[in-house]
Design a protein around this motif. Structure first.
Motif, PDB file in Angstrom:
ATOM      1  N   LYS A   1      20.675  33.191  25.435  1.00 21.28           N
ATOM      2  CA  LYS A   1      21.973  33.766  25.816  1.00 21.28           C
ATOM      3  C   LYS A   1      22.322  34.891  24.856  1.00 21.28           C
ATOM      4  O   LYS A   1      22.084  34.792  23.651  1.00 21.28           O
TER       5      LYS A   1
ATOM      6  N   GLU B   1      22.503  35.083  30.476  1.00 19.15           N
ATOM      7  CA  GLU B   1      21.561  34.042  30.062  1.00 19.15           C
ATOM      8  C   GLU B   1      20.283  34.194  30.857  1.00 19.15           C
ATOM      9  O   GLU B   1      20.315  34.423  32.078  1.00 19.15           O
TER      10      GLU B   1
ATOM     11  N   TYR C   1      24.060  19.900  30.848  1.00 15.75           N
ATOM     12  CA  TYR C   1      24.595  20.745  31.900  1.00 15.75           C
ATOM     13  C   TYR C   1      24.055  20.315  33.242  1.00 15.75           C
ATOM     14  O   TYR C   1      23.000  19.687  33.350  1.00 15.75           O
TER      15      TYR C   1
ATOM     16  N   HIS D   1      24.363  27.691  40.050  1.00 21.41           N
ATOM     17  CA  HIS D   1      25.565  27.423  39.263  1.00 21.41           C
ATOM     18  C   HIS D   1      25.234  26.430  38.170  1.00 21.41           C
ATOM     19  O   HIS D   1      24.487  25.487  38.388  1.00 21.41           O
ATOM     20  N   LYS D   2      25.811  26.654  37.030  1.00 22.12           N
ATOM     21  CA  LYS D   2      25.608  25.716  35.921  1.00 22.12           C
ATOM     22  C   LYS D   2      26.942  25.442  35.253  1.00 22.12           C
ATOM     23  O   LYS D   2      27.742  26.344  35.031  1.00 22.12           O
TER      24      LYS D   2
ATOM     25  N   PHE E   1      21.471  34.413  34.556  1.00 24.29           N
ATOM     26  CA  PHE E   1      22.811  33.895  34.802  1.00 24.29           C
ATOM     27  C   PHE E   1      23.835  34.735  34.062  1.00 24.29           C
ATOM     28  O   PHE E   1      23.593  35.217  32.959  1.00 24.29           O
TER      29      PHE E   1
ATOM     30  N   THR F   1      31.064  25.962  29.383  1.00 23.03           N
ATOM     31  CA  THR F   1      30.805  27.244  30.028  1.00 23.03           C
ATOM     32  C   THR F   1      30.322  27.039  31.451  1.00 23.03           C
ATOM     33  O   THR F   1      29.739  26.020  31.800  1.00 23.03           O
ATOM     34  N   TYR F   2      30.575  28.066  32.224  1.00 21.32           N
ATOM     35  CA  TYR F   2      30.129  28.098  33.610  1.00 21.32           C
ATOM     36  C   TYR F   2      29.218  29.305  33.765  1.00 21.32           C
ATOM     37  O   TYR F   2      29.522  30.400  33.277  1.00 21.32           O
ATOM     38  N   ALA F   3      28.089  29.090  34.416  1.00 22.62           N
ATOM     39  CA  ALA F   3      27.153  30.189  34.606  1.00 22.62           C
ATOM     40  C   ALA F   3      26.768  30.291  36.071  1.00 22.62           C
ATOM     41  O   ALA F   3      26.655  29.276  36.773  1.00 22.62           O
ATOM     42  N   LYS F   4      26.586  31.517  36.498  1.00 29.06           N
ATOM     43  CA  LYS F   4      26.187  31.746  37.885  1.00 29.06           C
ATOM     44  C   LYS F   4      24.997  32.672  37.908  1.00 29.06           C
ATOM     45  O   LYS F   4      24.957  33.686  37.205  1.00 29.06           O
TER      46      LYS F   4
ATOM     47  N   TYR G   1      27.392  34.154  32.327  1.00 29.82           N
ATOM     48  CA  TYR G   1      28.148  32.980  31.905  1.00 29.82           C
ATOM     49  C   TYR G   1      29.474  33.363  31.255  1.00 29.82           C
ATOM     50  O   TYR G   1      29.634  34.454  30.710  1.00 29.82           O
TER      51      TYR G   1
END
Lengths: 176, 482
Positions: free
Chosen positions: B388, B374, B479, B263-264, B318, B307-310, B320
């Motif tokens: 990205k 990403e 991040y 997670h980011k 990822f 932003t949220y990235a998984k 995002y």
């Protein structure tokens, strides 16, 4: 661009538009300022103050009430009177109503420079009333409102100023 | 007959008497006038919102870092290993504080094969006096590695020298007893300081999922299977086997980093420059906008994103999404000339030619949700390159400003004459970002990168046309991975 757009830009504070507005009407303001103060330096001060006032109140100008030049002229006259009052606070009290019928044909033969020189010798309040009435075309009522004096005082001052001018012309040019 | 009033009204006479420096006088007037007030209200609202988001993010990050630092303290002594007592060949729980780790078997096989074999040989030499251990070492030499995965379910892990000894509970995990003959016994392994020789000065550590596995040796055939699970680190860290060990049958490694660190949360601020192009839907736009006379002094703006990235499918890939706010400014100057005829009693009816340089501004605001993929390419432990690629999902658009209407020769409000048609939720252009990240704290990174976005507005009104924006940005970000 029409005048409305130009004024709109000036109100928004666009310096370039304001400068062009200033250049457009500087002659008008300068002439009025000089006619009231009859002095270069004083006229410059009045001119400067007038334009500041003009730009600060430009948003209040209503085209339906008159041409922009009339509006500018009115502000300039007010600034001139304010200036005159600042340098000469004393206003001679006029209590009696005198005969204001005074002929002034003797001034017609004078050149502009001579006229200015003669008028400049009048006391400030006399000079102002004379110029406002005879040159700018204000009524006594309007003069009284602007100068915060009685209407009758305005008439009396005008009469006296003409008498003084007559005497000055006679003395200066040996005219009989 | 000459009238002195007309003489006094003569402007020419006054001009002759009173000469002035118009430019100098204007400078004096300008200084005394109030400075034009810009509409800063909206700017402050947006900046306040951005600052608020940034402060929230920083607070969250600092809190997490402090938590992590606290954990880091616990693993400061991670490199100390369990000391085995060769005599008994068992792990003494008095000296251990442990958790369970599991790492992928495949990794164990590939990376430990040689090491285990070599260590078995070393062990044999070192413990030649111990017959049992010698035999065990010989067995390891002979067996193929895949047989090492054999699991003996009937054995019990003896992890306490004294069966009747009281388990030390302070900071130590419990000892699991055998549940059934066929069950696998799970037990905890230590990864940090286990030197408790000075019992009066023991530091109590809370059992944690640690970063580095200290080597554990199985004593004898009582323990066949060890599972080691890492929740926070690279699995390779868990393969440090720099101390002697006895033997083990199977070591299972499970790398959970990809899952638990997948997670980011990213906060980014960019400064932007852009270009704009028009495409007319009806008629010729140059008639409307009078482009030739427009001088564009600056096309700039800024971009703020959260932003949220998984991680999906792979630890370095990822998905995002988030929120992105873009503000673009457009400063324009238009020069035109018009004439004005004086027509009142004070003037003489002359015509003035006036040139005006008018400045006016446009502001564009875009709020959207970027969605994309990403890819993170790790260069080393600290540095990585992030790329990205995605699309922008429009949430809100706004424009505020003016334009010069050539037909009417006037500066007019854009908002009055045009409306943006494509303001509803929908696809609005591409997004590309490439940059470098640096890890300056565990799970905390800073990022610098180049960003490209494309937006377009469909405008309807006096004329229908579209405006396309190509926005190029450079920015900084932070991040956190968790």
């Amino acid at each position: 661009m029409n005048l409305k757009s130009h004024i709109s830009l000036c109100i928004k504070g666009d310096r370039k538009a304001q400068k062009s507005f200033y250049l457009q009407y500087i002659s008008l303001v300068k002439n009025i300022a000089y006619r009231y103060t009859l002095d270069n330096n004083n006229a410059l001060d009045v001119l400067q103050n007038s334009f500041i006032k003009i730009f600060q109140n430009l948003h209040k100008y209503d085209p339906q009430k008159g041409h922009i030049k009339s509006w500018i002229a009115k502000i300039t006259v007010n600034e001139s009177l304010k200036f005159i009052k600042q340098i000469k606070n004393n206003i001679d009290p006029i209590d009696s109503i005198e005969n204001s019928l005074e002929h002034d044909d003797f001034l017609n033969d004078l050149e502009f420079k001579d006229l200015m020189e003669i008028i400049n010798k009048l006391p400030p309040i006399y000079k102002t009333v004379f110029m406002m009435k005879e040159v700018e075309g204000y009524s006594h009522k309007e003069i009284a409102e602007l100068m915060k004096i009685q209407t009758s005082s305005s008439r009396t001052i005008l009469t006296r100023s003409k008498r003084m001018l007559r005497k000055l012309v006679i003395n200066t040019y040996n005219v009989i | 007959m000459k009238d002195y009033r007309k003489t006094l009204k003569s402007n020419n006479e006054i001009n002759d008497i009173m000469s002035i420096d118009q430019d100098l006088l204007w400078d004096n007037i300008e200084k005394k006038m109030d400075k034009p007030k810009k509409d800063r209200k909206r700017f402050f609202i947006w900046m306040f919102s951005a600052v608020l988001i940034f402060i929230s993010f920083v607070s969250f990050t600092i809190y997490s870092v402090l938590q992590e630092e606290q954990e880091n303290i616990l693993i400061a002594n991670k490199n100390k290993t369990i000391e085995l007592t060769s005599r008994h060949g068992i792990i003494n729980t008095a000296n251990t504080n442990s958790d369970v780790y599991s790492i992928g078997t495949k990794v164990a096989r590939e990376e430990n094969q040689e090491r285990i074999t070599q260590e078995a040989i070393d062990l044999k030499k070192r413990l030649s006096s111990d017959e049992y251990l010698q035999n065990k070492a010989s067995d390891l030499e002979k067996e193929n590695f895949h047989k090492i995965s054999y699991k003996d379910l009937n054995k019990v892990a003896v992890i306490n020298e004294s069966k009747n000894s009281e388990i030390e509970k302070n900071g130590f995990s419990n000892v699991h007893s055998q549940k059934a003959n066929n069950s696998v016994v799970d037990f905890s392994l230590s990864q940090y300081s286990t030197d408790h020789s000075d019992k009066d000065n023991q530091e109590i550590y809370k059992p944690q999922n640690s970063i580095v596995l200290n080597k554990v040796g199985l004593v004898d055939n009582r323990m066949k299977e060890i599972s080691v699970q890492s929740l926070k680190s690279n699995y390779k860290d868990l393969l440090i086997l720099d101390e002697k060990y006895v033997s083990f049958d199977k070591m299972t490694f499970i790398n959970q980093k990809a899952i638990d660190f997948g997670h980011k949360l990213v906060f980014n601020i960019d400064l932007s420059a852009y270009n704009k192009s028009y495409q007319s839907k009806t008629g010729d736009l140059s008639e409307l906008f009078n482009f030739k006379n427009q001088t564009e002094l600056g096309l700039e703006g800024y971009n703020i994103s959260l932003t949220y990235a998984k991680a999906i499918l792979h630890p370095n890939v990822f998905l995002y999404t988030g929120l992105n706010l873009t503000r673009l400014n457009e400063n324009l100057v238009h020069t035109w000339i018009y004439t004005d005829v004086e027509a009142d009693a004070f003037a003489e009816g002359r015509t003035n030619v006036i040139q005006v340089n008018a400045s006016y501004f446009n502001h564009y605001l875009f709020l959207n949700a970027p969605i994309g993929i990403e890819y993170v390419l790790s260069l080393n432990e600290k540095l990585s390159i992030n790329t990205k690629l995605g699309v922008n999902l429009n949430l809100y658009k706004n424009q505020n400003g003016e334009y010069f209407d050539k037909q009417n020769s006037a500066i007019r409000s854009k908002a009055v004459d045009f409306t943006i048609n494509n303001t509803s939720l929908g696809f609005d252009g591409l997004h590309f970002n490439v940059g470098t990240s640096y890890q300056f704290k565990p799970s905390l990174f800073c990022h610098i990168g180049f960003d490209y976005r494309k937006y377009s507005n469909e405008l309807v009104g006096v004329s229908n046309f579209s405006e396309s924006f190509n926005i190029y940005s450079v920015g900084l970000g932070v991040y956190k991975r968790f």
